[in-house]
Design a protein around this motif. Structure first.
Motif, mmCIF file in Angstrom:
data_model
loop_
_atom_site.group_PDB
_atom_site.id
_atom_site.type_symbol
_atom_site.label_atom_id
_atom_site.label_comp_id
_atom_site.label_asym_id
_atom_site.label_seq_id
_atom_site.Cartn_x
_atom_site.Cartn_y
_atom_site.Cartn_z
ATOM 1 N N PHE A 126 0.845 -1.203 0.000
ATOM 2 C CA PHE A 126 0.000 0.000 0.000
ATOM 3 C C PHE A 126 0.879 1.251 0.000
ATOM 4 O O PHE A 126 1.008 1.959 0.999
ATOM 5 C CB PHE A 126 -0.974 -0.059 1.175
ATOM 6 C CG PHE A 126 -1.928 -1.224 1.060
ATOM 7 C CD1 PHE A 126 -2.904 -1.226 0.076
ATOM 8 C CD2 PHE A 126 -1.825 -2.333 1.896
ATOM 9 C CE1 PHE A 126 -3.781 -2.310 -0.058
ATOM 10 C CE2 PHE A 126 -2.690 -3.414 1.769
ATOM 11 C CZ PHE A 126 -3.667 -3.398 0.786
ATOM 12 N N HIS A 127 1.449 1.488 -1.159
ATOM 13 C CA HIS A 127 2.540 2.466 -1.314
ATOM 14 C C HIS A 127 2.087 3.914 -1.435
ATOM 15 O O HIS A 127 2.911 4.804 -1.594
ATOM 16 C CB HIS A 127 3.419 2.080 -2.519
ATOM 17 C CG HIS A 127 2.678 2.004 -3.821
ATOM 18 N ND1 HIS A 127 3.299 2.114 -5.034
ATOM 19 C CD2 HIS A 127 1.359 1.836 -4.100
ATOM 20 C CE1 HIS A 127 2.399 2.016 -6.005
ATOM 21 N NE2 HIS A 127 1.224 1.834 -5.461
ATOM 22 N N HIS A 128 0.757 4.160 -1.412
ATOM 23 C CA HIS A 128 0.284 5.549 -1.476
ATOM 24 C C HIS A 128 -0.072 6.102 -0.098
ATOM 25 O O HIS A 128 -0.595 7.210 0.002
ATOM 26 C CB HIS A 128 -0.949 5.664 -2.389
ATOM 27 C CG HIS A 128 -0.708 5.215 -3.791
ATOM 28 N ND1 HIS A 128 0.355 5.652 -4.543
ATOM 29 C CD2 HIS A 128 -1.383 4.330 -4.582
ATOM 30 C CE1 HIS A 128 0.308 5.075 -5.750
ATOM 31 N NE2 HIS A 128 -0.735 4.265 -5.782
ATOM 32 N N CYS A 164 7.312 -1.605 -8.764
ATOM 33 C CA CYS A 164 6.958 -1.792 -10.176
ATOM 34 C C CYS A 164 5.462 -1.693 -10.415
ATOM 35 O O CYS A 164 4.961 -2.118 -11.472
ATOM 36 C CB CYS A 164 7.504 -3.120 -10.681
ATOM 37 S SG CYS A 164 9.305 -3.125 -10.817
ATOM 38 N N ASP A 165 4.736 -1.155 -9.447
ATOM 39 C CA ASP A 165 3.330 -0.821 -9.694
ATOM 40 C C ASP A 165 3.296 0.278 -10.760
ATOM 41 O O ASP A 165 4.248 1.044 -10.899
ATOM 42 C CB ASP A 165 2.708 -0.322 -8.377
ATOM 43 C CG ASP A 165 1.207 -0.171 -8.440
ATOM 44 O OD1 ASP A 165 0.504 -1.118 -8.036
ATOM 45 O OD2 ASP A 165 0.731 0.899 -8.881
ATOM 46 N N VAL A 166 2.209 0.348 -11.527
ATOM 47 C CA VAL A 166 2.150 1.343 -12.608
ATOM 48 C C VAL A 166 2.067 2.771 -12.061
ATOM 49 O O VAL A 166 2.352 3.735 -12.771
ATOM 50 C CB VAL A 166 0.980 1.044 -13.571
ATOM 51 C CG1 VAL A 166 -0.349 1.530 -13.009
ATOM 52 C CG2 VAL A 166 1.239 1.653 -14.937
ATOM 53 N N HIS A 167 1.674 2.896 -10.784
ATOM 54 C CA HIS A 167 1.547 4.216 -10.165
ATOM 55 C C HIS A 167 2.779 4.516 -9.295
ATOM 56 O O HIS A 167 3.266 3.619 -8.603
ATOM 57 C CB HIS A 167 0.278 4.261 -9.305
ATOM 58 C CG HIS A 167 -0.958 3.924 -10.083
ATOM 59 N ND1 HIS A 167 -1.558 2.676 -10.004
ATOM 60 C CD2 HIS A 167 -1.659 4.646 -10.981
ATOM 61 C CE1 HIS A 167 -2.610 2.672 -10.828
ATOM 62 N NE2 HIS A 167 -2.695 3.841 -11.425
ATOM 63 N N GLN A 168 3.235 5.747 -9.322
ATOM 64 C CA GLN A 168 4.447 6.081 -8.572
ATOM 65 C C GLN A 168 4.250 5.871 -7.060
ATOM 66 O O GLN A 168 3.168 6.149 -6.522
ATOM 67 C CB GLN A 168 4.847 7.543 -8.842
ATOM 68 C CG GLN A 168 6.281 7.852 -8.408
ATOM 69 C CD GLN A 168 6.364 8.901 -7.308
ATOM 70 O OE1 GLN A 168 5.347 9.327 -6.763
ATOM 71 N NE2 GLN A 168 7.580 9.296 -6.979
ATOM 72 N N ALA A 269 0.385 -5.466 -10.297
ATOM 73 C CA ALA A 269 -0.031 -6.147 -11.531
ATOM 74 C C ALA A 269 -0.582 -5.150 -12.549
ATOM 75 O O ALA A 269 -0.993 -5.548 -13.638
ATOM 76 C CB ALA A 269 -1.084 -7.213 -11.210
ATOM 77 N N ASP A 270 -0.584 -3.862 -12.216
ATOM 78 C CA ASP A 270 -1.278 -2.905 -13.078
ATOM 79 C C ASP A 270 -0.468 -2.300 -14.235
ATOM 80 O O ASP A 270 -1.038 -1.517 -15.004
ATOM 81 C CB ASP A 270 -1.974 -1.803 -12.237
ATOM 82 C CG ASP A 270 -1.095 -1.208 -11.169
ATOM 83 O OD1 ASP A 270 0.128 -1.441 -11.207
ATOM 84 O OD2 ASP A 270 -1.633 -0.493 -10.288
ATOM 85 N N PRO A 271 0.816 -2.647 -14.440
ATOM 86 C CA PRO A 271 1.431 -2.274 -15.732
ATOM 87 C C PRO A 271 0.885 -3.111 -16.903
ATOM 88 O O PRO A 271 1.259 -2.892 -18.051
ATOM 89 C CB PRO A 271 2.932 -2.561 -15.526
ATOM 90 C CG PRO A 271 3.131 -2.609 -14.046
ATOM 91 C CD PRO A 271 1.825 -3.167 -13.499
ATOM 92 N N ALA A 310 0.450 -4.904 -4.087
ATOM 93 C CA ALA A 310 -0.045 -3.586 -4.527
ATOM 94 C C ALA A 310 -1.233 -3.719 -5.492
ATOM 95 O O ALA A 310 -2.092 -4.576 -5.282
ATOM 96 C CB ALA A 310 1.095 -2.764 -5.131
ATOM 97 N N GLY A 311 -1.244 -2.923 -6.591
ATOM 98 C CA GLY A 311 -2.444 -2.819 -7.424
ATOM 99 C C GLY A 311 -2.572 -3.882 -8.493
ATOM 100 O O GLY A 311 -1.654 -4.667 -8.742
ATOM 101 N N GLY A 312 -3.716 -3.881 -9.159
ATOM 102 C CA GLY A 312 -4.017 -4.825 -10.227
ATOM 103 C C GLY A 312 -5.505 -4.729 -10.523
ATOM 104 O O GLY A 312 -6.316 -5.147 -9.709
ATOM 105 N N TYR A 313 -5.826 -4.138 -11.671
ATOM 106 C CA TYR A 313 -7.228 -3.808 -11.971
ATOM 107 C C TYR A 313 -7.594 -4.254 -13.376
ATOM 108 O O TYR A 313 -8.259 -3.525 -14.126
ATOM 109 C CB TYR A 313 -7.446 -2.281 -11.809
ATOM 110 C CG TYR A 313 -6.806 -1.738 -10.559
ATOM 111 C CD1 TYR A 313 -7.451 -1.795 -9.333
ATOM 112 C CD2 TYR A 313 -5.508 -1.212 -10.594
ATOM 113 C CE1 TYR A 313 -6.843 -1.335 -8.171
ATOM 114 C CE2 TYR A 313 -4.890 -0.745 -9.449
ATOM 115 C CZ TYR A 313 -5.557 -0.808 -8.241
ATOM 116 O OH TYR A 313 -4.940 -0.357 -7.108
ATOM 117 N N ALA A 314 -7.132 -5.438 -13.746
ATOM 118 C CA ALA A 314 -7.407 -5.931 -15.096
ATOM 119 C C ALA A 314 -8.914 -6.040 -15.307
ATOM 120 O O ALA A 314 -9.674 -6.302 -14.368
ATOM 121 C CB ALA A 314 -6.751 -7.293 -15.302
HETATM 122 ZN ZN LIG Z 1 -1.158 0.921 -8.850
#
Ligand SMILES: [Zn+2]
Length: 336
Positions: A126-128, A164-168, A269-271, A310-314
């Motif tokens: 949870f990097h944000h 390596c999440d798509v969001h900084q 997983a969101d890249p 972290a994220g992943g919203y396929a």
């Molecule tokens: Zn993300």
């Protein structure tokens, strides 16, 4: 594909059914953690004995990263409507418990990594989350809590986050800001066709005890990106080949100037090209190669690595589950 009957994993997985985030119908697929666990078992990648059940972090652990006023608001349900809106997930006391557990899971995964080279928490990342507020579906920065706890216990003195999440990783960058120095361009990647308008930047030197690397899509949340030790601001629609070249470059550059006792790999997983909140063009195979690259580098340099998701919203949640499951497959292949 690996089938049942193969030897147990040479490392542990950290998981609890209570990782589930009670946020109702949401773009964040809160059921993904259980689906990943089920996939790992049904495909024979892991067995029930490979999983460790985490305990929640203590309030003292959380306070190693987060401000007392913020923690107090979370525990008493007194966030302002604006603070809750910024978090983008609906507050509840059950949700607070889920985040304390995610942080406990990351602490356990970090400890396990030190003794077994690698450990994956089927959650977290949870990097944000910032010391004084949550945002972008993140309430508590579980990875930062784990780093601070292991430092406090004298298990590690330094760490490197590889996000390596798509969001900084804005929360990570803010928490571990350290000493700011003028940033310089990363050396160019030979063979890359990538020619970004805004070249990836690297801080000239790093005086902090935690070195932060973030590879992310530039044109995406968060709008303001506090500087990481290395930020690779990728242009839209970058594919596997260029992404892997920049990751390799960032890892080499980071490890040339910093020797971490632990790598915390945030394996978003969101890249993925079919992600609803991402604008990069990686394939499922490319994302597995990404995981393998991080693991191979860590293994070659004998640096323990702990992993969070972290994220992943396929569009199709099964794709997100495949990408996250492949992270465990990649670790098994590299560390067996
Ligand atoms: Zn993300």
């Amino acid at each position: 594909m690996l089938s049942a009957g193969f030897p147990m994993l040479p490392f542990k997985l950290v998981y609890s059914d209570a990782y589930y985030l009670p946020i109702g119908s949401h773009v964040f697929p809160a059921e993904k953690y259980r689906l990943v666990r089920d996939r790992l078992i049904s495909t024979g990648v892991a067995e029930k004995e490979d999983f460790l059940e985490p305990q929640p972090a203590t309030d003292q652990d959380i306070l190693l990263v987060h401000k007392p006023e913020y923690v107090q608001k979370l525990k008493t349900g007194t966030l302002s409507p604006r603070e809750e809106m910024e978090m983008e997930i609906p507050y509840s006391s059950d949700l607070v418990e889920a985040f304390w557990l995610a942080a406990g899971g990351s602490i356990l995964a970090a400890r396990q990594a030190l003794s077994e080279k690698v450990c994956v928490s089927i959650g977290g990342g949870f990097h944000h989350a910032f010391p004084d507020h949550g945002e972008g579906f993140c309430m508590i920065h579980d990875v930062a809590v784990a780093i601070r706890r292991l430092q406090r216990d004298d298990k590690i003195s330094t760490a490197m986050t590889v996000d390596c999440d798509v969001h900084q990783g804005n929360g990570t960058a803010a928490i571990f800001a350290g000493t700011r120095t003028e940033s310089v361009p990363l050396p160019s990647v030979s063979g890359s066709t990538l020619n970004p308008a805004r070249p990836p930047r690297m801080r000239g030197a790093h005086a902090g005890e935690v070195f932060t690397i973030s590879l992310h899509q530039h044109n995406n949340y968060p709008l303001y990106k506090p500087p990481s030790s290395i930020d690779v601001d990728l242009p839209d629609a970058i594919g596997d080949h260029d992404y892997l070249a920049w990751l390799d470059n960032a890892l080499s550059s980071g490890l040339r100037q910093f020797e971490p006792d632990l790598i915390c790999y945030i394996a978003g997983a969101d890249p993925y090209r079919e992600d609803q909140l991402g604008g990069l063009d990686l394939t499922i195979e490319g994302l597995k190669k990404r995981d393998e690259l991080v693991f191979r580098v860590a293994r070659a340099r004998k640096i323990p690595v702990m992993v969070t998701y972290a994220g992943g919203y396929a569009q199709n949640v099964e794709d997100t589950v495949t990408i996250h499951s492949n992270t465990v497959v990649a670790a098994k292949e590299v560390f067996s």
